[in-house]
Design an enzyme around this catalytic site. Structure first.
Site, PDB file in Angstrom:
ATOM      1  CB  CYS A 162      -0.957  -0.048   1.190  1.00  0.00           C
ATOM      2  SG  CYS A 162      -2.230   1.231   1.164  1.00  0.00           S
ATOM      3  CG  LEU A 163      -0.214   4.784   2.282  1.00  0.00           C
ATOM      4  CD1 LEU A 163      -0.393   5.621   3.532  1.00  0.00           C
ATOM      5  CD2 LEU A 163      -0.504   5.607   1.056  1.00  0.00           C
TER       6      LEU A 163
END
Length: 628
Positions: free
Chosen positions: A360-361
């Site tokens: 994700c991030l």
């Protein structure tokens, strides 16, 4: 081999804190960055300003205080942004008489048909429904909804919903963003008034209430009071406390081998006699605790990797507070990714290149770091794996509805006052993407039916959210999400921009079919941004459930194919049609890919390297994971 880091004296808690060469350089640097970020004036102080500038700053602070107060009432949604979207829609609709006539005709036809339907239904005749719920809408599945008068409520609601969908879409002149905001917001308002949400219009709830003598409502009131208490005190629900890091989840054995103000680095103990020479470094998203990849033992990707003969390291991010408001993306790169790579190199040997995984991030951060390393001639990476991670934000899914210039300013003001983005504000935004499943259905079952859903380890982890520093989140939203600087080759690391085309190691990218956070077609765009072999894997499931897919999962399928550098591009729809489907977990597929790019097995490295300044500290999962 990394140079030994200086060891500071023990902290107040008696715990020594390791300092890597990267962190030492960051601490010693006193000159500002050559190119300030858009968020660098986030916390300007009045000192050293002339009287006019002090007055301007005071006015700015007052405006921010007002917006921050409004944000508490609107859950962070900018009224100006909504007003702009609806104004654009209303003005263009007013200038479209043809569209208006079309809507009136549609409403008249459906009203006449509904009248006949209601008459036949009330007379006891079997009548085919005028409209069916959308695929996946389970609110009206019970047979009780097929009998009058409840079927009339359902048909009226669905017809109204369809009319507003036509009214808020395909209006000439409305910008795509404003159309999406208007359609989405209108849908949320209508969903609130669905007949399934109220006792007086829900036959299933009425039947349950009669059968249980309204005790279900009493249990629901108890659940509501319990939730209010938890929200006010900040304590986790008792059901989430059944899954405690280090006891029921995050139990893979290992040690913290490095700590700074932002991360703890965990090295996991080997589970095989011999291991691959290339270690794996996991860079999780900092929006949630790292142990999404180390849940219950049977669901732990980290445990699975150690059992496959890999040496695994994982970053555990600190949960920031208001004192960390100045931490930016550069800090997450230097004190996070680069500091962890320093420690991994010191422990496993400088010659052992690293398989880096970003989720994700964390995947976005890893892609930035990998591009910067390639630009600067840093060859420590062996491969890059991106799990549900976006590098191009032109089509980021429904989260883009919350991002425009007005919304960004509103979020900045909210974070300016707090110093961070709160967990409730983040989770609220994600829940609004699927309100029927994540909000109304839960409220209905817990507060009206009085039934608590049984928590599992993944749901408990989801309750264990973290905050995000104001500066970092503002930079992320503005530079990456809003301006898309990374994909455009304009994102700067240090004093120069980076380009993803500089990455020179193979990439394994994973997308999930039902991802509302990082839509798989957006993740797929990595093919357009790099000039290396890309192995793309699409798995069933959502943003989290699709990644946490242990071996033996009964319902998972996946598709995988490698696009070699120089091959012609396949668009995602064609890729999905032409790529074979496999049953089962995607974990073995990725493990085999890593093995092909790893050396022969040898003796495992020791936990930590005291001589190099990275002694083993606390047992996994460390201390940062326990910080509220």
């Amino acid at each position: 081999m990394a140079e030994p880091a200086q060891r500071p004296p023990a902290s107040a808690e008696g715990e020594a804190i390791a300092v890597s060469p990267v962190e030492k350089a960051a601490v010693e640097a006193v000159a500002p960055m050559p190119v300030p970020s858009p968020a660098s004036d986030f916390f300007r102080e009045p000192e050293a300003l002339d009287p006019d500038e002090q007055g301007d700053l005071a006015a700015e602070h007052f405006d921010r205080m007002v917006n921050a107060s409004i944000a508490r009432l609107t859950q962070g949604v900018s009224p100006a942004s909504l007003n702009r979207a609806y104004s654009d829609w209303a003005i263009n609709l007013a200038c479209s008489p043809g569209k208006q006539v079309e809507l009136w005709q549609y409403a008249w036809r459906k009203a006449v048909r509904f009248g006949f339907y209601a008459a036949h239904s009330l007379a006891g005749h079997q009548t085919a429904d005028l409209i069916a719920p959308e695929k996946g809408d389970k609110r009206f599945d019970d047979e009780a909804w097929t009998k009058p008068p409840y079927n009339l409520l359902v048909q009226s609601f669905l017809l109204t919903q369809r009319w507003w969908e036509k009214a808020t879409t395909d209006v000439r002149g409305v910008s795509r963003h404003h159309e999406a905001v208007t359609s989405f917001t209108t849908r949320q308002l209508l969903d609130f008034w669905a007949p399934s949400n109220f006792l007086t219009t829900n036959p299933v709830l009425q039947k349950t209430t009669l059968e249980q003598g309204a005790t279900n409502l009493l249990h629901g009131l108890e659940n509501f009071a319990e939730d209010v208490e938890h929200r006010m005190t900040g304590k986790k629900p008792s059901r989430s406390r059944q899954y405690r890091p280090g006891r029921e989840v995050a139990v893979t054995p290992g040690r913290v081998v490095y700590r700074n103000r932002l991360i703890e680095l965990i090295q996991y103990a080997p589970q095989t006699d011999r291991v691959r020479p290339e270690p794996i470094l996991i860079v999780p998203a900092w929006i949630m605790k790292y142990y999404i990849l180390d849940l219950s033992p049977e669901k732990s990707l980290i445990r699975y990797l150690t059992e496959q003969g890999f040496t695994v390291f994982a970053i555990s991010w600190k949960n920031p507070d208001s004192e960390d408001r100045h931490l930016g993306m550069r800090d997450y790169l230097d004190l996070g990714l680069n500091a962890a790579l320093d420690a991994v190199g010191a422990i496993c040997g400088a010659d052992a290149k690293t398989h880096a995984l970003g989720y994700c991030l964390g995947g976005t951060l890893l892609s930035i770091g990998a591009a910067a390393m390639a630009r600067d001639g840093d060859e420590r990476l062996k491969t890059v794996t991106l799990l549900a991670a976006q590098t191009d934000f032109t089509e980021p899914g429904e989260l883009s509805l919350f991002i425009d210039s007005s919304q960004l300013a509103f979020l900045k003001d909210m974070m300016w006052q707090q110093g961070y983005l709160d967990t409730k504000q983040m989770s609220g935004a994600f829940q609004m993407l699927r309100p029927n499943d994540l909000i109304y259905s839960r409220l209905l079952h817990e507060y009206f039916f009085g039934v608590r859903a049984d928590k599992n380890d993944l749901m408990a982890w989801n309750d264990d959210a973290t905050r995000m520093p104001a500066t970092m989140h503002a930079e992320y939203l503005e530079q990456l999400f809003h301006e898309n600087l990374l994909a455009r080759g304009q994102y700067r690391v240090g004093d120069r921009p980076i380009a993803l085309t500089d990455i020179d190691v193979p990439i394994f990218a994973v997308g999930t079919q039902k991802d509302h956070v990082a839509p798989w077609k957006s993740v797929y765009k990595i093919h357009l941004l790099v000039d290396v072999d890309v192995t793309f894997l699409l798995t069933s499931g959502g943003h989290n459930s699709g990644i946490v897919t242990p071996v033996g999962h009964p319902r998972r399928i996946y598709q995988v194919a490698t696009a070699h550098d120089g091959q012609h591009y396949k668009d995602p729809d064609r890729w999905q049609r032409e790529t074979p489907v496999h049953k089962g977990s995607w974990w073995p597929e990725w493990a085999a890919w890593l093995v092909e790019r790893s050396g022969a097995c040898g003796m495992p490295p020791r936990l930590g390297n005291t001589e190099a300044g990275f002694p083993p500290l606390e047992p996994a999962p460390g201390t940062y994971v326990h910080r509220p």
